[in-house]
Design a protein around this motif. Structure first.
Motif, short mmCIF file in Angstrom:
data_model
loop_
_atom_site.label_atom_id
_atom_site.label_comp_id
_atom_site.label_asym_id
_atom_site.label_seq_id
_atom_site.Cartn_x
_atom_site.Cartn_y
_atom_site.Cartn_z
N GLN A 1 0.84 -1.19 0.00
CA GLN A 1 0.00 0.00 0.00
C GLN A 1 0.87 1.24 0.00
O GLN A 1 1.57 1.52 0.98
N THR B 1 0.40 4.08 2.86
CA THR B 1 0.77 3.76 4.25
C THR B 1 2.10 3.03 4.35
O THR B 1 2.58 2.76 5.44
N ALA C 1 2.59 -0.03 3.79
CA ALA C 1 2.27 -1.26 4.52
C ALA C 1 2.02 -2.40 3.55
O ALA C 1 1.51 -2.21 2.45
#
Length: 125
Positions: free
Chosen positions: A61, A64, A66
């Protein structure tokens, strides 16, 4: 490891393969007009098994920074979460991850073809 030197070729080779078989490809921040791929280690993500009929998708992602795994469908209690390592032939799967898929649609065979013109000129055939 006690008794080994960091410059020991066998240790470095082991480390290279340990990282290569447990890392994911991430295309980092754009540099010079393109994103450069890098191997990233994601704790516990290396425990997901690969399957062509996977029931989850993994992705990085951007917003983020992440790593995310999202189920593609509801799964039963105790059912294994399976991801795809990507479209890879058994040769790649075996040498990088240590397994193969029966009936792998990505398998290919290389065939060297004769130089037909040269073969036609050869009296032996």
């Amino acid at each position: 490891c006690q008794g080994t030197r960091p410059s020991d070729d066998a240790t470095l080779n082991w480390a290279k393969h340990a990282i290569g078989s447990r890392s994911y490809e991430w295309h980092g921040p754009q540099q010079g007009g393109r994103r450069r791929p890098a191997a990233v280690m994601v704790p516990f993500a290396d425990m997901f098994n690969d399957d062509p009929a996977h029931n989850a998708e993994w992705s990085w992602q951007e917003g983020t920074d992440a790593f995310q795994v999202v189920l593609a469908r509801d799964i039963a209690v105790g059912e294994e979460i399976l991801v795809s390592y990507g479209k890879k032939a058994n040769e790649h799967l075996l040498t990088h991850y240590g397994f193969v898929h029966r009936g792998n649609q990505q398998d290919m065979v290389y065939v060297d073809l004769l130089d037909f013109e040269a073969a036609a000129l050869d009296p032996k055939g």
